[in-house]
Structure formats: C-alpha cells, structure tokens
Scaffold this motif. Structure first.
Motif, short mmCIF file in Angstrom:
data_model
loop_
_atom_site.label_atom_id
_atom_site.label_comp_id
_atom_site.label_asym_id
_atom_site.label_seq_id
_atom_site.Cartn_x
_atom_site.Cartn_y
_atom_site.Cartn_z
N HIS A 81 28.90 -128.58 -106.73
CA HIS A 81 27.70 -128.17 -105.99
C HIS A 81 26.86 -127.24 -106.84
O HIS A 81 27.38 -126.34 -107.49
N ARG A 82 25.55 -127.43 -106.77
CA ARG A 82 24.64 -126.58 -107.53
C ARG A 82 24.41 -125.26 -106.79
O ARG A 82 24.31 -125.24 -105.57
N ASP A 83 24.35 -124.18 -107.55
CA ASP A 83 24.13 -122.88 -106.90
C ASP A 83 22.70 -122.78 -106.37
O ASP A 83 21.74 -122.99 -107.11
N PRO A 84 22.53 -122.45 -105.09
CA PRO A 84 21.18 -122.41 -104.51
C PRO A 84 20.29 -121.34 -105.14
O PRO A 84 19.08 -121.55 -105.28
N GLY A 85 20.86 -120.20 -105.52
CA GLY A 85 20.05 -119.15 -106.13
C GLY A 85 19.54 -119.55 -107.51
O GLY A 85 18.40 -119.24 -107.89
N ALA A 86 20.39 -120.26 -108.26
CA ALA A 86 19.95 -120.77 -109.56
C ALA A 86 18.85 -121.81 -109.37
O ALA A 86 17.87 -121.86 -110.13
N GLU A 87 18.98 -122.62 -108.32
CA GLU A 87 17.97 -123.64 -108.05
C GLU A 87 16.64 -123.00 -107.64
O GLU A 87 15.58 -123.43 -108.09
N SER A 88 16.68 -121.96 -106.78
CA SER A 88 15.41 -121.34 -106.38
C SER A 88 14.77 -120.60 -107.57
O SER A 88 13.55 -120.53 -107.68
N THR A 89 15.61 -120.08 -108.48
CA THR A 89 15.07 -119.46 -109.70
C THR A 89 14.33 -120.50 -110.53
O THR A 89 13.21 -120.27 -111.01
N ALA A 90 14.97 -121.67 -110.69
CA ALA A 90 14.33 -122.74 -111.45
C ALA A 90 13.02 -123.16 -110.79
O ALA A 90 12.03 -123.42 -111.47
N LEU A 91 13.02 -123.18 -109.46
CA LEU A 91 11.81 -123.55 -108.71
C LEU A 91 10.68 -122.54 -109.01
O LEU A 91 9.55 -122.93 -109.33
N ILE A 92 10.99 -121.27 -108.91
CA ILE A 92 9.97 -120.24 -109.09
C ILE A 92 9.39 -120.27 -110.51
O ILE A 92 8.18 -120.16 -110.71
N LEU A 93 10.27 -120.49 -111.49
CA LEU A 93 9.79 -120.51 -112.88
C LEU A 93 9.07 -121.82 -113.19
O LEU A 93 8.13 -121.84 -113.99
N ARG A 94 9.49 -122.94 -112.57
CA ARG A 94 8.77 -124.21 -112.77
C ARG A 94 7.35 -124.10 -112.21
O ARG A 94 6.38 -124.53 -112.85
N VAL A 95 7.22 -123.49 -111.05
CA VAL A 95 5.88 -123.32 -110.48
C VAL A 95 5.02 -122.45 -111.40
O VAL A 95 3.83 -122.70 -111.59
N ALA A 96 5.64 -121.45 -112.02
CA ALA A 96 4.89 -120.59 -112.95
C ALA A 96 4.35 -121.41 -114.11
O ALA A 96 3.18 -121.28 -114.52
N ALA A 97 5.20 -122.29 -114.65
CA ALA A 97 4.78 -123.09 -115.80
C ALA A 97 3.67 -124.06 -115.41
O ALA A 97 2.85 -124.43 -116.25
N ASP A 98 3.64 -124.47 -114.15
CA ASP A 98 2.64 -125.45 -113.70
C ASP A 98 1.38 -124.80 -113.15
O ASP A 98 0.44 -125.50 -112.76
N THR A 99 1.37 -123.46 -113.04
CA THR A 99 0.21 -122.77 -112.48
C THR A 99 -0.83 -122.53 -113.58
O THR A 99 -0.50 -121.94 -114.61
N ARG A 100 -2.04 -122.96 -113.34
CA ARG A 100 -3.09 -122.79 -114.36
C ARG A 100 -3.93 -121.56 -114.09
O ARG A 100 -3.89 -121.02 -113.01
#
Lengths: 207, 225
Positions: free
Chosen positions: A188-207
């Motif tokens: 099982h994937r750790d949910p906190g690691a997944e939400s961290t990845a989400l937050i940083l992915r959104v940062a990379a996609d924010t112009r």
C-alpha cells in the motif's frame, strides 16, 4: 519566469485546494487501507479553510506571507497528523522565505529544505519509515541538483516526490497508525507521501 | 496552586473520561480535556489543545498526556508556538495510567518535573530506590510494618492514591512489598486485594514517622471508612 512571487504562491495554493478536493476520495482510500481513513477529508477541510482566508491577504503578499497563512490555518483545521506535519512544513517554509518578494532557484531550494526539515523534526520519521518524508527527501535532493531555473527545480521536486511516493509501497511502516499493521502495510502506498507528491506536482504545473 | 494537566485524545469522550477518572483522586488539580476535532469528530484540534493549556496553567505549569500519534504532534506543535513553553511538559506515558499518576502527584503539591516523572513512572527526583544508597546512618533509621488490607477492593485507585500521598510526605524512602510506595503506577501494579498482608518498609530520617502515618492511614481504611 524569473522567480516565484506571492501571486504565484497564491495561484499554487488555490490549485492545491482544487486538486485535493478532486482527489480526496483517492487519498482517503489509501489511508483507509493502512491508517484511519481520513487523510483526504482532513486535508480537504484544511485547504478549504485556507481558501476562505486567502482574500484576507494584502493585494501583493510575499511568498512567505502566503505560506504562513497556509501554515496557521492547516495547524488549526486539519485535525489529523497531517495538520501539525504540513502546518510545521509550511511554517518553516514561510520562515525560510522571510520577506523576500520573490524566490529564485536557490531560495526555492532553501524553502523546500526547511519544509522537509520541519516535517522530520515534528514527526521524527526517517527515510523508509513509509511516511511523507519518503516523498519530501528525494524531492529536496532532486531540487538541489536541478540548477538555477525555478521551473526546473519545481519539476525535479515533483517527479522525485512522485517516485518517492510509489517507492513507499513495498515498505513496512515505522511511524503513524500504519506502524500497528506490521507487514500488512506492504503493498500500500503511504497517503502522506502521495499528498506530498500531489502538492509538489501542482506546484510544478502552476504558471 | 498545583501543576495542571491537559488530556489530549482523538476522542472527546476519551479525554472527558480520563479527566473524570483522574479528578476523582485529585479534586484540587485543574485537569482539562482536549479531545476530538472542532466539529466533534475523531481527531485532534490545535485550538482545543491551545485553549486547554491556557486553562490548566495556574502558574505552576502543565503536564500534557496524549493518546495516539497526531495527539502528540498537535501537542508538540502547540508547545512550539506557546508563549511560555518552559512551563509545559509532554509526558511519554499511557494516557489513563499516566493521567492518574500525574494527578495524584500534582494534588500532593509536586513540582512540574515531579508530576512529569510520576506520569512516566519514574521515581520522583528526590527519592532513590530503597534498595540502593543505604548509608549506614540511614539503615539505622528504618521501620517496617505488615498490614492486612481491609478495604473492600484492596489497594485500588483511591486508597492507593492516599498511600502515595502519605508516603510522599516524609523524608524517607517508603516501599510496599518492595516497590516504591510514592509511585502510583507501581502500587497499582501490585494488585493488592482485600485480605492481602502488605509489608511496608521505610528507611531514612523520618522512617518511623512514615510507617506510623501509614499504620494510621490503614486504620482509617486508607480514606475509605
């Protein structure tokens, strides 16, 4: 883009609010498998509260001011371990950003490093404990090696965090509620690691 | 004034229940629950913890008892952001047993560090294990008594609290059946039932006074008759 200013920081946070609202069921499902099944709802409640407070900021806030608002709001409203952990991360990030009007690549790496260090200090987790540290640590390392373009730094951090989150799947947890499960946490994937990845992915996609 | 306690739990009912249990043995201690989220759900609330810390601190400080993970993280975050973090200690202790032991210690006027030690089941700072550090002069001052326990439920929580309070009041190291009689948790762990003959021993300057006080306490049913 040269550096990241307060307006960018606000756009990023608004995009995080939207993305968490969209994916909260997915985060909660991860948490239900190995935790207490509230990570998505808790983060959504916290970030929705942030959204309601963003308008109270100055017209031209610094990145640090936006980060601090996120920190204090998450600490008060999330309700699970993610509140103190993300709250501390954003608080340390805000302190590292200080009153700089813009963050260049060096400043961004400083901010990401401070956030990661805050989480480590608060949760006392180490790499491979199957926590959000497993996304934050590779993200900070990749960011530090990505050169002097902020977009490249953000992209490197987001990619490394995503890989780090996936890499939590085969691990046994040593912190948090999942640590009670022993080998049942494997797969099982750790949910906190997944939400961290989400937050940083959104940062990379924010112009 | 006494040291105050804050009980941080994921559940409002657990926090309130622990407060109820601990307050039964320490009516004068300010024990404040901080359980559940702001909207009454399962979780911990930074704002509730912060408010409880303020409410529990009468000037002598506050010991915080927590249940699972995020309760500890929330308490630590509140500690980091507190105006006077030097007056707050977070106990590494089981929430129920730690709260009861801390409440009894606080009620007897113990200091912040002593209340913390009681919660964590360590001997209070001034006391030493009775079997060690016995100087010849101290050994000369020793006393002992064996008492058949008459309380209906033996030395359960409230009588045990009375014993701990009495044993803490003398310049002597007091044991019951070999364990530190000033440690609530250790006394309870003995599970002394009605009819058991318990052996109380004391060494130190006020050994005789301590044993006499315990005999008197036992004659009064450890506060239950």
């Amino acid at each position: 883009m040269s550096g990241l200013d307060g307006a960018w920081t606000r756009r990023w946070i608004e995009a995080v609010v939207a993305e968490i609202a969209t994916r909260k069921s997915e985060l909660t499902a991860l948490d239900r498998a190995i935790g207490d099944g509230d990570h998505g709802e808790n983060l959504d409640r916290g970030f929705q509260a942030v959204l309601g407070k963003l308008d109270a900021l100055d017209d031209a806030p610094t990145p640090g001011a936006v980060l601090k608002l996120v920190a204090t709001t998450l600490i008060s409203t999330v309700g699970g371990a993610a509140g103190p952990l993300y709250g501390t991360a954003f608080l340390k990030a805000a302190m590292a950003a200080g009153d700089r009007p813009e963050l260049d690549a060096t400043g961004l790496v400083e901010v990401l490093t401070a956030a990661r260090d805050g989480i480590v200090a608060r949760g006392k987790a180490e790499p491979n404990d199957k926590t959000m540290v497993d996304a934050w640590s590779p993200a900070v390392e990749a960011a530090g090696a990505a050169g002097d373009d902020v977009r490249a730094v953000l992209e490197a951090a987001a990619s490394a965090a995503a890989e780090g989150a996936i890499a939590t799947e085969p691990l046994v947890a040593h912190k948090g509620r999942a640590s009670y499960l022993g080998e049942r946490a494997i797969g099982h994937r750790d949910p906190g690691a997944e939400s961290t990845a989400l937050i940083l992915r959104v940062a990379a996609d924010t112009r | 004034m006494t040291v105050g306690l804050v009980i941080v739990s994921h559940s409002a009912r657990i926090a309130e229940g622990v407060v109820e249990l601990a307050a039964q043995m320490a009516a004068a201690v300010e024990i404040v629950p901080a359980g559940g989220t702001d909207d009454g759900g399962i979780g911990t609330s930074f704002d509730k913890v912060q408010a409880a810390l303020t409410a529990a601190d009468s000037g002598d400080g506050v010991v915080v008892l927590c249940d699972l993970g995020s309760a500890v993280l929330t308490a630590e975050t509140a500690l980091d952001l507190a105006d006077d973090p030097g007056r707050i200690r977070i106990a590494d202790a089981p929430i129920v047993e730690g709260a009861v032991a801390a409440a009894v210690a606080a009620e007897s006027g113990a200091s912040l560090e002593q209340v913390l030690a009681a919660a964590q089941d360590q001997a209070p700072a001034p006391a030493q294990p009775a079997t060690e550090h016995q100087h010849p002069a101290d050994s000369a001052r020793s006393a002992a008594v064996e008492i058949a326990l008459a309380n209906e439920h033996g030395l359960h929580a409230r009588p045990a609290a009375e014993l701990v309070r009495t044993a803490s009041g003398f310049d002597a190291q007091v044991t019951v059946n070999g364990v530190d009689a000033t440690s609530m948790l250790r006394v309870l762990a003995l599970g002394l039932d009605r009819g058991t003959v318990a052996r109380f021993e004391a060494t130190g300057a006020q050994a005789a006074e301590a044993i006499a006080a315990i005999e008197l306490l036992a004659a009064e049913g450890f506060g239950e008759s």
